[in-house]
Design a protein around this motif. Structure first.
Motif, PDB file in Angstrom:
ATOM      1  N   ILE A 423      -3.271 -25.849  37.325  1.00 17.87           N
ATOM      2  CA  ILE A 423      -3.396 -24.446  36.916  1.00 17.87           C
ATOM      3  C   ILE A 423      -3.371 -23.564  38.162  1.00 17.87           C
ATOM      4  CG2 ILE A 423      -4.938 -22.743  35.874  1.00 17.87           C
ATOM      5  CD1 ILE A 423      -5.764 -24.804  33.850  1.00 17.87           C
ATOM      6  N   SER A 424      -2.434 -22.632  38.195  1.00 14.78           N
ATOM      7  CA  SER A 424      -2.136 -21.901  39.425  1.00 14.78           C
ATOM      8  C   SER A 424      -3.313 -21.084  39.934  1.00 14.78           C
ATOM      9  CB  SER A 424      -0.915 -21.004  39.227  1.00 14.78           C
ATOM     10  OG  SER A 424      -1.142 -20.084  38.173  1.00 14.78           O
ATOM     11  N   PHE A 425      -3.993 -20.349  39.047  1.00 18.45           N
ATOM     12  CA  PHE A 425      -5.046 -19.466  39.537  1.00 18.45           C
ATOM     13  C   PHE A 425      -6.337 -20.223  39.837  1.00 18.45           C
ATOM     14  CE2 PHE A 425      -4.720 -19.149  34.900  1.00 18.45           C
ATOM     15  CZ  PHE A 425      -5.990 -19.530  34.477  1.00 18.45           C
ATOM     16  N   TRP A 426      -6.363 -21.513  39.606  1.00 18.42           N
ATOM     17  CA  TRP A 426      -7.497 -22.343  40.004  1.00 18.42           C
ATOM     18  C   TRP A 426      -7.145 -23.231  41.202  1.00 18.42           C
ATOM     19  CZ3 TRP A 426      -9.578 -24.105  34.536  1.00 18.42           C
ATOM     20  CH2 TRP A 426     -10.262 -23.037  33.961  1.00 18.42           C
ATOM     21  N   GLY A 427      -6.083 -22.877  41.880  1.00 14.29           N
ATOM     22  CA  GLY A 427      -5.740 -23.603  43.091  1.00 14.29           C
ATOM     23  C   GLY A 427      -4.527 -24.488  42.983  1.00 14.29           C
ATOM     24  N   GLY A 428      -3.831 -24.445  41.836  1.00 17.41           N
ATOM     25  CA  GLY A 428      -2.621 -25.239  41.661  1.00 17.41           C
ATOM     26  C   GLY A 428      -1.454 -24.751  42.487  1.00 17.41           C
ATOM     27  N   ASN A 429      -1.545 -23.547  43.012  1.00 21.87           N
ATOM     28  CA  ASN A 429      -0.620 -23.085  44.039  1.00 21.87           C
ATOM     29  C   ASN A 429      -1.358 -22.126  44.958  1.00 21.87           C
ATOM     30  OD1 ASN A 429      -0.659 -20.562  42.793  1.00 21.87           O
ATOM     31  ND2 ASN A 429       1.317 -20.839  41.783  1.00 21.87           N
ATOM     32  N   GLY A 430      -0.669 -21.636  45.974  1.00 27.44           N
ATOM     33  CA  GLY A 430      -1.309 -20.773  46.953  1.00 27.44           C
ATOM     34  C   GLY A 430      -1.901 -21.519  48.129  1.00 27.44           C
ATOM     35  N   GLU A 431      -1.639 -22.832  48.207  1.00 24.78           N
ATOM     36  CA  GLU A 431      -2.150 -23.629  49.316  1.00 24.78           C
ATOM     37  C   GLU A 431      -1.506 -23.185  50.631  1.00 24.78           C
ATOM     38  OE1 GLU A 431       1.308 -26.164  47.678  1.00 24.78           O
ATOM     39  OE2 GLU A 431      -0.083 -24.601  47.013  1.00 24.78           O
ATOM     40  N   PRO A 432      -2.131 -23.451  51.762  1.00 24.53           N
ATOM     41  CA  PRO A 432      -1.543 -23.052  53.049  1.00 24.53           C
ATOM     42  C   PRO A 432      -0.227 -23.764  53.295  1.00 24.53           C
ATOM     43  CG  PRO A 432      -3.427 -24.512  53.373  1.00 24.53           C
ATOM     44  CD  PRO A 432      -3.416 -24.138  51.929  1.00 24.53           C
ATOM     45  N   ASN A 443     -14.607 -26.446  44.830  1.00 24.82           N
ATOM     46  CA  ASN A 443     -15.613 -26.171  43.829  1.00 24.82           C
ATOM     47  C   ASN A 443     -14.919 -26.200  42.476  1.00 24.82           C
ATOM     48  OD1 ASN A 443     -14.381 -23.631  43.510  1.00 24.82           O
ATOM     49  ND2 ASN A 443     -15.964 -22.533  44.650  1.00 24.82           N
ATOM     50  N   LEU A 444     -15.463 -25.566  41.485  1.00 25.07           N
ATOM     51  CA  LEU A 444     -14.886 -25.631  40.154  1.00 25.07           C
ATOM     52  C   LEU A 444     -13.485 -25.046  40.087  1.00 25.07           C
ATOM     53  CD1 LEU A 444     -15.349 -26.249  37.128  1.00 25.07           C
ATOM     54  CD2 LEU A 444     -16.312 -23.958  36.917  1.00 25.07           C
ATOM     55  N   ASP A 445     -13.246 -23.948  40.800  1.00 20.64           N
ATOM     56  CA  ASP A 445     -12.021 -23.171  40.610  1.00 20.64           C
ATOM     57  C   ASP A 445     -11.255 -22.870  41.891  1.00 20.64           C
ATOM     58  OD1 ASP A 445     -12.633 -22.856  37.820  1.00 20.64           O
ATOM     59  OD2 ASP A 445     -14.110 -21.357  38.388  1.00 20.64           O
ATOM     60  N   ALA A 446     -11.614 -23.485  42.997  1.00 20.45           N
ATOM     61  CA  ALA A 446     -10.951 -23.154  44.261  1.00 20.45           C
ATOM     62  C   ALA A 446     -11.014 -24.338  45.216  1.00 20.45           C
ATOM     63  CB  ALA A 446     -11.602 -21.923  44.896  1.00 20.45           C
ATOM     64  N   PHE A 447     -10.205 -24.246  46.272  1.00 23.72           N
ATOM     65  CA  PHE A 447     -10.195 -25.238  47.343  1.00 23.72           C
ATOM     66  C   PHE A 447     -10.453 -24.544  48.681  1.00 23.72           C
ATOM     67  CE2 PHE A 447      -7.288 -27.147  44.196  1.00 23.72           C
ATOM     68  CZ  PHE A 447      -7.814 -28.436  44.101  1.00 23.72           C
ATOM     69  N   ALA A 448     -10.945 -25.319  49.650  1.00 28.23           N
ATOM     70  CA  ALA A 448     -11.101 -24.836  51.025  1.00 28.23           C
ATOM     71  C   ALA A 448     -10.725 -25.979  51.953  1.00 28.23           C
ATOM     72  CB  ALA A 448     -12.528 -24.372  51.290  1.00 28.23           C
ATOM     73  N   TRP A 459      -8.104 -21.151  48.868  1.00 30.18           N
ATOM     74  CA  TRP A 459      -7.210 -20.639  47.835  1.00 30.18           C
ATOM     75  C   TRP A 459      -7.749 -21.023  46.465  1.00 30.18           C
ATOM     76  CZ3 TRP A 459      -6.504 -25.072  50.474  1.00 30.18           C
ATOM     77  CH2 TRP A 459      -6.091 -26.211  49.782  1.00 30.18           C
ATOM     78  N   GLY A 460      -7.275 -20.311  45.445  1.00 29.29           N
ATOM     79  CA  GLY A 460      -7.763 -20.515  44.089  1.00 29.29           C
ATOM     80  C   GLY A 460      -8.277 -19.202  43.541  1.00 29.29           C
ATOM     81  N   THR A 461      -9.196 -19.239  42.582  1.00 30.23           N
ATOM     82  CA  THR A 461      -9.740 -18.025  41.986  1.00 30.23           C
ATOM     83  C   THR A 461     -10.420 -17.190  43.058  1.00 30.23           C
ATOM     84  OG1 THR A 461     -10.073 -19.190  39.900  1.00 30.23           O
ATOM     85  CG2 THR A 461     -11.247 -17.123  40.187  1.00 30.23           C
TER      86      THR A 461
END
Length: 543
Positions: A423-432, A443-448, A459-461
């Motif tokens: 799911i894109s807005f939960w980190g499925g895209n937008g990675e560096p 966490n539940l909805d993002a990555f670091a 990235w993520g929510t």
């Protein structure tokens, strides 16, 4: 909290009052620690066979907490290796007949790396709690309010933990109550009284506390069990005999294992609180949200619980070595790397499908609704809910590890580049898009993601940790609640971001003046040079 010497803390975030959450976010997880004098460090193995894939585990450094490849005499082959925590891995595939080593004696299959060990004395650390609040520890966030217990996760022969995502741990954490064991084995509990915040046993002698979403179960040295909390979810009904060695849980039930491999279950009867096998000989129990799966030494599997969500449909053959789980399904692996999956991909009872039919997989990871399996060459196969990462996995190879949050995956290569899907807005895209990252947290909805220089990209929510990461560097580790992150420096600096009432309010951290406690003293050993020898593969006749 420091009045207790053993802190088996069962914490959650879903229903926790913000004030209490912030208190434990900042005090319960920042015990001062002392590290003894720094000694020389070793590498557990210094040989590797030719043709090993990028990312292959070479050996573990032993003697201290942090290691980095550094410049100086003996660094000629540093670029051919990476360090992941305390593990040295290949960053190339060696060819015995065509060596590329530059160090030691060039061209003779002896590769030279220069490594520095760093130790912090004093300061702040998150690592001394057996069952921490909502932290993901060294791995990924498990569920909306259910953290993992890294110290319950065994190591495999690759030097990694077996934890692979969301539900691949043996216990669920309580969503709204806390429990700790005192030095005499008595128990103190607080929080929502309906979930175990009251009603704890008044005697002593307990050695460990287990939990599900709304109840606790405590084990004594003689294997007797006391349970308290929501009676419908296992707060009552615990076995009255003794001899149990470990307790497992899903969201609403418990299952206890004896030394003879017999099992007793209690809690919600529709979620695994009844229906446990009546025979013995089981060695381990696995769980997802609403079912259990028990394995025997011959690799046969027995399941019970919600029939649509993995409580039925298990394979009838044997030879399986490990079971993994998502929220509503299981996936079992054999030594040849073949996989069998059963259960549902999401809560609407859609049967899980699409598991790979080939062999050669080495590990399975999961999020709430999908699985991702990794091969030795770093290629990935995914299945389950298409939206949550069951499709869209990268088609190239060279990945060394997969991380997950609730509905997305992020895979890391040896060069530190990252590919995400789900799911894109939960980190499925937008990675560096750059490389050099050494580890990913979630966490539940993002990555670091953390780099070797201690810089962070998230990235993520956006409001829940996908934005707001620190712009400086020097951070050594990242922790998380359900919707916030905290990054720690060796000098005691703490930077938090994400949802304010989930621990992401920097002003609350700053008001505690944590650096006044002295920060930490960074001590480095004298750098050491290690020679990695590549051995010949007799089956390879390439000349």
């Amino acid at each position: 909290m420091n009045i207790y010497t053993k802190t088996n803390i069962q914490l959650g975030t879903k229903k926790t009052l913000a004030g209490m959450q912030v208190f434990f976010f900042l005090f319960g997880l920042f015990p001062l620690f002392q590290v003894s004098s720094v000694f020389a460090f070793d590498l557990s193995n210094t040989t590797v066979q030719e043709n090993s894939a990028v990312g292959t585990f070479v050996g573990s450094f032993e003697g201290g907490p942090e290691y980095t490849l550094v410049s100086g005499t003996g660094d000629e082959d540093n670029g051919k290796f990476t360090i992941d925590g305390n593990k040295l891995r290949l960053n190339f595939s060696p060819d015995y007949e065509n060596p590329t080593d530059l160090g030691d004696t060039a061209g003779n299959n002896t590769y030279s790396v220069r490594v520095r060990q760093t130790t912090v004395t004093g300061g702040l650390d998150f690592a001394d709690i057996d069952k921490s609040t909502a932290w993901n520890g060294d791995e990924n966030y498990r569920d909306t309010n259910e953290p993992i217990n890294p110290r319950d996760v065994p190591a495999n022969d690759n030097g990694d933990t077996e934890y692979g995502g969301q539900y691949n741990t043996s216990n669920r954490s309580n969503s709204s109550a806390f429990a700790v064991i005192k030095p005499d084995g008595s128990i103190a509990a607080w929080g929502n009284p309906n979930s175990g915040g009251s009603g704890a046993p008044t005697d002593s002698g307990y050695t460990k506390i287990y939990s599900n979403s709304s109840a606790f179960a405590a084990l004594k040295a003689d294997g007797s069990i006391a349970a308290w909390g929501n009676p419908d979810q296992g707060g009552t009904g615990a076995p009255t005999d003794s001899g149990y060695t470990k307790i497992y849980s899903n969201l609403d039930a418990f299952a206890a294992l004896k030394a003879d491999g017999s099992i007793t279950a209690w809690g919600n009867p529709y979620e695994g609180g009844s229906g446990a096998p009546t025979d013995s000989g089981y060695t381990k129990i696995y769980s997802n949200r609403s079912a259990f799966a028990a394995m025997k030494p011959d690799g046969s599997i027995t399941v019970w619980g919600n029939a649509n969500w993995g409580g039925s449909g298990a394979p009838t053959d044997s030879g399986y070595t490990k079971i993994y789980s998502s929220a509503y399904a299981f996936a079992a692996m054999k030594p040849d790397g073949s996989i069998t999956a059963w259960g549902s991909q999401i809560f609407d009872n859609t049967p899980i499908s699409g598991a790979p039919t080939d062999t050669g997989y080495t590990k399975i990871y999961s999020n709430g609704f999908a699985f991702a399996a990794l091969k030795a060459d770093g290629s990935i196969a995914a299945w389950g809910s298409p939206d949550s990462g069951g499709s869209g996995a990268p088609t190239d190879s060279g990945y060394t590890k997969i991380y997950s949050n609730s509905s997305a995956f992020a895979a890391l290569k040896a060069d530190g580049s990252i590919t995400a899907w789900g799911i894109s807005f939960w980190g499925g895209n937008g990675e560096p898009t750059d490389s050099g990252y050494t580890k990913i947290y979630s966490n539940l909805d993002a990555f670091a993601a953390l780099k070797a220089d201690g810089s962070i990209t998230a990235w993520g929510t956006s409001g829940w940790g996908g934005q707001g990461a620190p712009t400086d560097n020097g951070y050594t580790k990242i922790y998380s609640t359900s919707r916030a992150f905290a990054a720690l420096k060796n000098d005691g600096t703490v930077h938090v971001w994400g949802k304010p009432d989930s621990g992401g309010d920097q002003a609350q951290v700053d008001a505690l003046n944590l650096n006044a406690s002295g920060g930490g003293t960074v001590t480095t050993t004298e750098d050491q040079v290690f020679i990695i020898t590549v051995t010949d593969d007799p089956s390879d006749n390439t000349s």
